[in-house]
Write an enzyme that holds these catalytic residues in place. Structure first.
Site, mmCIF file in Angstrom:
data_model
loop_
_atom_site.group_PDB
_atom_site.id
_atom_site.type_symbol
_atom_site.label_atom_id
_atom_site.label_comp_id
_atom_site.label_asym_id
_atom_site.label_seq_id
_atom_site.Cartn_x
_atom_site.Cartn_y
_atom_site.Cartn_z
ATOM 1 N N GLU A 6 0.704 -1.123 0.044
ATOM 2 C CA GLU A 6 0.112 -0.019 -0.110
ATOM 3 C C GLU A 6 0.870 1.280 -0.063
ATOM 4 O OE1 GLU A 6 -1.134 1.848 3.628
ATOM 5 O OE2 GLU A 6 -1.209 0.036 4.667
ATOM 6 N N LYS A 33 -4.750 -1.756 14.166
ATOM 7 C CA LYS A 33 -4.138 -0.853 15.272
ATOM 8 C C LYS A 33 -4.964 -0.875 16.402
ATOM 9 C CE LYS A 33 -2.579 2.167 11.451
ATOM 10 N NZ LYS A 33 -3.171 0.991 10.470
#
Length: 300
Positions: free
Chosen positions: A21, A155
């Site tokens: 990404e 996360k």
């Protein structure tokens, strides 16, 4: 789409390719170190025997594999926007530059026939989602995109339990790499268990082959590779910084896709760069592992 010649040649020859990404380059890492680290991530893929395909949108055109000029443009440009799947068409029509999220990277990678994708952390269900319905597009994208995402869990700023429930509902398999504990990005253990594990790249590749053989390859897979013990943040420091950052985001009215970069910046400041060092360490490890899996998949 524009496919870099090196990536196109590798795909045509059936060699290993790993998608990467670009949001981490433009929005996830501090400048000017982000450009150097982007090159290190690509080199980590090469060290594992695969060809890196960093994905971004340049001048409205999706690029699969970036030359040095394009990588520099994404790392240093002031007008680079964070683009998920739903924004790709609008950005293409406008002719703008965009850094791809997990969702849009997975979509474009799958369109080109790239099966393995490495990133840092997956997006997920945000805290308070029962009231604000805030959930990353990454989850829905993986429910319809046939890629294996190598990541260090999600996360820790997210609601990890709710994220795992959503992945189950959406049919996205979750596999631990040499662990039965789901990682939380900066931390190796989120407190949540993983039911399935693999111990080697060859075993991960075997799952990919079985998925194709059994017709379940319309769904994505998440391979959770925990951050190494020597790279993870101190848990007490992490918990304190996270609590302070969530309170600051709430006070500032930060919502939606702006929450993640806000909190990552907060972690960077409050840990005096420790969070960035952890981020880089886990991304490099994931890139190397993804390359090894891609090689095992193409040669097995």
């Amino acid at each position: 789409m524009r496919v870099h010649p090196e990536v196109a040649d590798a795909l045509a020859a059936g060699r290993a390719v790993v998608a990467l990404e670009s949001t981490i380059i433009s929005h996830g890492l501090p400048r000017p170190d982000n450009l150097r680290i982007a090159r290190e991530i690509e080199n980590a893929v090469r060290s594992g025997g695969a060809v890196p395909a960093t994905i971004a949108i340049i001048g409205g055109q999706p690029h699969l594999g970036l030359d040095d000029d394009a990588l520099h443009r994404i790392a240093t440009g002031t007008g680079v926007v964070k683009v998920s799947v739903r924004e790709i068409a609008m950005l293409a029509a406008a002719g703008g530059d965009g850094a791809t999220t997990v969702a849009s990277t997975a979509h474009l990678a799958a369109t080109a026939g790239i099966t393995v994708f490495a990133t840092g952390g997956l997006g997920g269900v945000h805290r308070g989602a029962r009231e604000n319905w805030d959930e990353s597009a990454d989850l829905a994208a993986l429910s319809r995109t046939p890629v294996l995402v190598v990541c260090s869990g999600v996360k820790s700023i997210l609601d990890i339990g709710a994220t795992l429930e959503r992945l189950e509902t959406l049919g996205v398999g979750v596999i631990g790499y040499r662990t039965d504990r789901f990682p939380a990005f900066y931390l190796a253990d989120s407190g949540h268990r993983i039911d399935w594990q693999v111990q080697s790249p060859a075993q991960a590749a075997a799952v990919l082959r079985a998925r194709t053989r059994l017709g379940t390859d319309g769904y994505g897979l998440v391979l959770a590779n925990p951050i190494s013990a020597d790279a993870e943040l101190d848990r007490a420091l992490h918990d304190r910084v996270l609590a302070d950052g969530l309170a600051a985001a709430e006070a500032a009215g930060v919502r939606g896709k702006e929450v993640t970069p806000f909190l990552l910046d907060h972690f960077h400041r409050e840990t005096r760069g420790g969070s960035v060092a952890a981020n880089v360490a886990l991304v490099l490890a994931n890139a190397r592992l993804a390359a090894e899996i891609a090689v095992a998949h193409t040669t097995g």
